[in-house]
Design a protein around this motif. Structure first.
Motif, PDB file in Angstrom:
ATOM      1  N   PHE A   1     -41.561  -7.773  74.696  1.00  0.00           N
ATOM      2  CA  PHE A   1     -42.934  -7.503  74.304  1.00  0.00           C
ATOM      3  C   PHE A   1     -43.026  -7.322  72.789  1.00  0.00           C
ATOM      4  CE2 PHE A   1     -46.088  -4.230  73.259  1.00  0.00           C
ATOM      5  CZ  PHE A   1     -47.237  -4.851  73.709  1.00  0.00           C
ATOM      6  N   GLU A   2     -42.099  -6.579  72.224  1.00  0.00           N
ATOM      7  CA  GLU A   2     -42.109  -6.310  70.788  1.00  0.00           C
ATOM      8  C   GLU A   2     -41.958  -7.589  69.968  1.00  0.00           C
ATOM      9  OE1 GLU A   2     -40.218  -4.573  72.988  1.00  0.00           O
ATOM     10  OE2 GLU A   2     -41.343  -2.696  72.962  1.00  0.00           O
ATOM     11  N   GLU A   3     -41.095  -8.486  70.411  1.00  0.00           N
ATOM     12  CA  GLU A   3     -40.909  -9.759  69.706  1.00  0.00           C
ATOM     13  C   GLU A   3     -42.197 -10.575  69.728  1.00  0.00           C
ATOM     14  OE1 GLU A   3     -37.631 -12.020  71.236  1.00  0.00           O
ATOM     15  OE2 GLU A   3     -36.185 -10.432  70.815  1.00  0.00           O
ATOM     16  N   ARG A   4     -42.846 -10.638  70.890  1.00  0.00           N
ATOM     17  CA  ARG A   4     -44.091 -11.408  71.005  1.00  0.00           C
ATOM     18  C   ARG A   4     -45.202 -10.801  70.153  1.00  0.00           C
ATOM     19  NH1 ARG A   4     -42.116 -11.665  76.361  1.00  0.00           N
ATOM     20  NH2 ARG A   4     -43.454  -9.939  76.994  1.00  0.00           N
ATOM     21  N   GLU A   5     -45.299  -9.470  70.119  1.00  0.00           N
ATOM     22  CA  GLU A   5     -46.324  -8.816  69.304  1.00  0.00           C
ATOM     23  C   GLU A   5     -46.091  -9.083  67.813  1.00  0.00           C
ATOM     24  OE1 GLU A   5     -49.107  -6.459  70.488  1.00  0.00           O
ATOM     25  OE2 GLU A   5     -48.675  -7.928  72.055  1.00  0.00           O
ATOM     26  N   ALA A   6     -44.849  -9.082  67.381  1.00  0.00           N
ATOM     27  CA  ALA A   6     -44.537  -9.355  65.976  1.00  0.00           C
ATOM     28  C   ALA A   6     -44.926 -10.785  65.603  1.00  0.00           C
ATOM     29  CB  ALA A   6     -43.056  -9.117  65.704  1.00  0.00           C
ATOM     30  N   VAL A   7     -44.679 -11.723  66.504  1.00  0.00           N
ATOM     31  CA  VAL A   7     -45.051 -13.117  66.249  1.00  0.00           C
ATOM     32  C   VAL A   7     -46.575 -13.257  66.264  1.00  0.00           C
ATOM     33  CG1 VAL A   7     -44.928 -15.478  67.149  1.00  0.00           C
ATOM     34  CG2 VAL A   7     -42.879 -14.043  67.121  1.00  0.00           C
ATOM     35  N   ALA A   8     -47.253 -12.569  67.177  1.00  0.00           N
ATOM     36  CA  ALA A   8     -48.721 -12.606  67.228  1.00  0.00           C
ATOM     37  C   ALA A   8     -49.307 -12.060  65.932  1.00  0.00           C
ATOM     38  CB  ALA A   8     -49.238 -11.821  68.424  1.00  0.00           C
ATOM     39  N   GLN A   9     -48.736 -10.981  65.399  1.00  0.00           N
ATOM     40  CA  GLN A   9     -49.204 -10.427  64.127  1.00  0.00           C
ATOM     41  C   GLN A   9     -49.125 -11.485  63.029  1.00  0.00           C
ATOM     42  OE1 GLN A   9     -50.528  -7.465  62.847  1.00  0.00           O
ATOM     43  NE2 GLN A   9     -50.491  -8.479  60.868  1.00  0.00           N
ATOM     44  N   LYS A  10     -48.057 -12.238  63.033  1.00  0.00           N
ATOM     45  CA  LYS A  10     -47.860 -13.236  61.979  1.00  0.00           C
ATOM     46  C   LYS A  10     -48.728 -14.484  62.188  1.00  0.00           C
ATOM     47  CE  LYS A  10     -44.204 -15.888  59.748  1.00  0.00           C
ATOM     48  NZ  LYS A  10     -42.780 -16.185  59.724  1.00  0.00           N
ATOM     49  N   LEU A  11     -48.780 -15.004  63.403  1.00  0.00           N
ATOM     50  CA  LEU A  11     -49.437 -16.286  63.653  1.00  0.00           C
ATOM     51  C   LEU A  11     -50.912 -16.190  64.020  1.00  0.00           C
ATOM     52  CD1 LEU A  11     -46.696 -18.115  65.765  1.00  0.00           C
ATOM     53  CD2 LEU A  11     -47.085 -18.224  63.301  1.00  0.00           C
ATOM     54  N   LEU A  12     -51.312 -15.140  64.712  1.00  0.00           N
ATOM     55  CA  LEU A  12     -52.659 -15.081  65.275  1.00  0.00           C
ATOM     56  C   LEU A  12     -53.610 -14.197  64.467  1.00  0.00           C
ATOM     57  CD1 LEU A  12     -54.376 -15.984  67.744  1.00  0.00           C
ATOM     58  CD2 LEU A  12     -53.710 -13.842  68.810  1.00  0.00           C
ATOM     59  N   ILE A  13     -53.154 -13.031  64.085  1.00  0.00           N
ATOM     60  CA  ILE A  13     -54.016 -12.097  63.361  1.00  0.00           C
ATOM     61  C   ILE A  13     -54.247 -12.654  61.956  1.00  0.00           C
ATOM     62  CG2 ILE A  13     -54.254  -9.724  62.522  1.00  0.00           C
ATOM     63  CD1 ILE A  13     -54.288 -10.047  65.619  1.00  0.00           C
ATOM     64  N   PRO A  14     -55.511 -12.713  61.516  1.00  0.00           N
ATOM     65  CA  PRO A  14     -55.813 -13.324  60.213  1.00  0.00           C
ATOM     66  C   PRO A  14     -55.133 -12.611  59.054  1.00  0.00           C
ATOM     67  CG  PRO A  14     -57.823 -12.868  61.453  1.00  0.00           C
ATOM     68  CD  PRO A  14     -56.711 -12.234  62.194  1.00  0.00           C
ATOM     69  N   GLU A  15     -54.796 -13.388  58.032  1.00  0.00           N
ATOM     70  CA  GLU A  15     -54.234 -12.816  56.804  1.00  0.00           C
ATOM     71  C   GLU A  15     -55.349 -12.281  55.905  1.00  0.00           C
ATOM     72  OE1 GLU A  15     -50.547 -15.187  55.394  1.00  0.00           O
ATOM     73  OE2 GLU A  15     -51.913 -16.622  56.339  1.00  0.00           O
ATOM     74  N   LYS A  16     -56.528 -12.879  56.033  1.00  0.00           N
ATOM     75  CA  LYS A  16     -57.691 -12.454  55.263  1.00  0.00           C
ATOM     76  C   LYS A  16     -58.933 -12.683  56.115  1.00  0.00           C
ATOM     77  CE  LYS A  16     -59.718 -14.539  51.519  1.00  0.00           C
ATOM     78  NZ  LYS A  16     -59.748 -15.136  50.187  1.00  0.00           N
ATOM     79  N   VAL A  17     -59.852 -11.716  56.087  1.00  0.00           N
ATOM     80  CA  VAL A  17     -61.093 -11.817  56.863  1.00  0.00           C
ATOM     81  C   VAL A  17     -62.263 -11.420  55.975  1.00  0.00           C
ATOM     82  CG1 VAL A  17     -62.375 -10.965  58.868  1.00  0.00           C
ATOM     83  CG2 VAL A  17     -59.901 -11.172  59.004  1.00  0.00           C
ATOM     84  N   THR A  18     -63.292 -12.239  55.974  1.00  0.00           N
ATOM     85  CA  THR A  18     -64.549 -11.889  55.311  1.00  0.00           C
ATOM     86  C   THR A  18     -65.613 -11.739  56.385  1.00  0.00           C
ATOM     87  OG1 THR A  18     -63.955 -13.072  53.295  1.00  0.00           O
ATOM     88  CG2 THR A  18     -66.298 -12.637  53.648  1.00  0.00           C
ATOM     89  N   VAL A  19     -66.327 -10.617  56.328  1.00  0.00           N
ATOM     90  CA  VAL A  19     -67.411 -10.363  57.271  1.00  0.00           C
ATOM     91  C   VAL A  19     -68.696 -10.236  56.472  1.00  0.00           C
ATOM     92  CG1 VAL A  19     -68.292  -8.864  59.100  1.00  0.00           C
ATOM     93  CG2 VAL A  19     -65.819  -9.116  58.791  1.00  0.00           C
ATOM     94  N   VAL A  20     -69.715 -11.020  56.865  1.00  0.00           N
ATOM     95  CA  VAL A  20     -71.019 -10.982  56.216  1.00  0.00           C
ATOM     96  C   VAL A  20     -72.016 -10.427  57.226  1.00  0.00           C
ATOM     97  CG1 VAL A  20     -72.826 -12.318  55.086  1.00  0.00           C
ATOM     98  CG2 VAL A  20     -70.422 -12.967  54.779  1.00  0.00           C
ATOM     99  N   TYR A  21     -72.728  -9.374  56.824  1.00  0.00           N
ATOM    100  CA  TYR A  21     -73.728  -8.730  57.679  1.00  0.00           C
ATOM    101  C   TYR A  21     -75.115  -9.164  57.248  1.00  0.00           C
ATOM    102  CZ  TYR A  21     -70.000  -5.559  59.149  1.00  0.00           C
ATOM    103  OH  TYR A  21     -68.842  -5.044  59.659  1.00  0.00           O
ATOM    104  N   ASP A  22     -75.850  -9.795  58.139  1.00  0.00           N
ATOM    105  CA  ASP A  22     -77.250 -10.188  57.912  1.00  0.00           C
ATOM    106  C   ASP A  22     -77.462 -10.973  56.617  1.00  0.00           C
ATOM    107  OD1 ASP A  22     -78.126  -8.871  60.244  1.00  0.00           O
ATOM    108  OD2 ASP A  22     -78.300  -6.972  59.156  1.00  0.00           O
ATOM    109  N   ASN A  23     -76.482 -11.708  56.159  1.00  0.00           N
ATOM    110  CA  ASN A  23     -76.551 -12.408  54.871  1.00  0.00           C
ATOM    111  C   ASN A  23     -76.941 -11.461  53.738  1.00  0.00           C
ATOM    112  OD1 ASN A  23     -75.810 -14.955  55.817  1.00  0.00           O
ATOM    113  ND2 ASN A  23     -77.891 -15.343  56.544  1.00  0.00           N
ATOM    114  N   GLU A  24     -76.574 -10.180  53.903  1.00  0.00           N
ATOM    115  CA  GLU A  24     -76.948  -9.171  52.917  1.00  0.00           C
ATOM    116  C   GLU A  24     -75.725  -8.487  52.288  1.00  0.00           C
ATOM    117  OE1 GLU A  24     -79.872  -5.274  52.660  1.00  0.00           O
ATOM    118  OE2 GLU A  24     -79.383  -6.124  54.598  1.00  0.00           O
ATOM    119  N   TYR A  25     -74.755  -8.128  53.122  1.00  0.00           N
ATOM    120  CA  TYR A  25     -73.539  -7.466  52.626  1.00  0.00           C
ATOM    121  C   TYR A  25     -72.320  -8.258  53.067  1.00  0.00           C
ATOM    122  CZ  TYR A  25     -76.400  -3.402  51.603  1.00  0.00           C
ATOM    123  OH  TYR A  25     -77.363  -2.569  51.097  1.00  0.00           O
ATOM    124  N   SER A  26     -71.351  -8.343  52.172  1.00  0.00           N
ATOM    125  CA  SER A  26     -70.114  -9.055  52.461  1.00  0.00           C
ATOM    126  C   SER A  26     -68.937  -8.146  52.132  1.00  0.00           C
ATOM    127  CB  SER A  26     -70.044 -10.328  51.613  1.00  0.00           C
ATOM    128  OG  SER A  26     -68.786 -10.943  51.751  1.00  0.00           O
TER     129      SER A  26
END
Length: 156
Positions: A82-107
């Motif tokens: 389980f630990e090996e799979r979670e470590a790989v998921a952290q690297k491959l699946l979880i984004p390295e950078k995320v931008t969230v824009v709310y109502d085209n007002e705040y980013s």
């Protein structure tokens, strides 16, 4: 007496062989992971996820309030534990950078290894096992996320 001994050895061997099928020694070595974003805030969201490991980067989704959406982020992850799979998921699946824009007002932008690293670590998501071979990692946006973006993000 030798005949009884031979028969008993054969019976014991047959008993042991027939019992082997009852105990599975198969180990799960591949699990499907997916990311889901859920919007419990009162705002429209535009989420943009970046990673060098994505087939196509960036990945984007737009979510109105009260809805959820899967990003096109899904991968089959191999690993003996389980630990090996979670470590790989952290690297491959979880984004390295995320931008969230709310109502085209705040980013607001989050990235790994920065002070603002929300949404870029496995621990930011609630991961549930949907079945033996599938895990879903979910992040739920709330009004607190919006307030955080107003305080620490940029006004567009």
């Amino acid at each position: 007496m030798k005949t009884i001994y031979k028969i008993s050895v054969i019976l014991i061997t047959l008993f042991v062989i027939s019992g082997c099928g009852k105990f599975s020694t198969d180990q799960i070595d591949k699990v499907d992971y997916s990311i889901m974003y859920e919007n419990y805030s009162n705002h429209k969201l535009h989420i943009i996820c970046y990673s060098d490991y994505y087939w196509e980067s960036p990945q984007e989704c737009k979510i109105t309030k009260g809805y959820c959406d899967y990003l096109a982020l899904y991968c089959e992850i191999e690993g003996d534990t389980f630990e090996e799979r979670e470590a790989v998921a952290q690297k491959l699946l979880i984004p390295e950078k995320v931008t969230v824009v709310y109502d085209n007002e705040y980013s607001i932008t989050f990235s790994r290894d920065s002070e603002m690293d929300n949404l870029c670590n496995m621990s930011d998501y609630v991961c549930k096992r949907l079945n033996v071979l599938h895990r879903e990692c979910r992040y739920t946006f709330t009004e607190a996320d919006y307030e955080y973006a107003k305080t620490y993000g940029e006004k567009i």
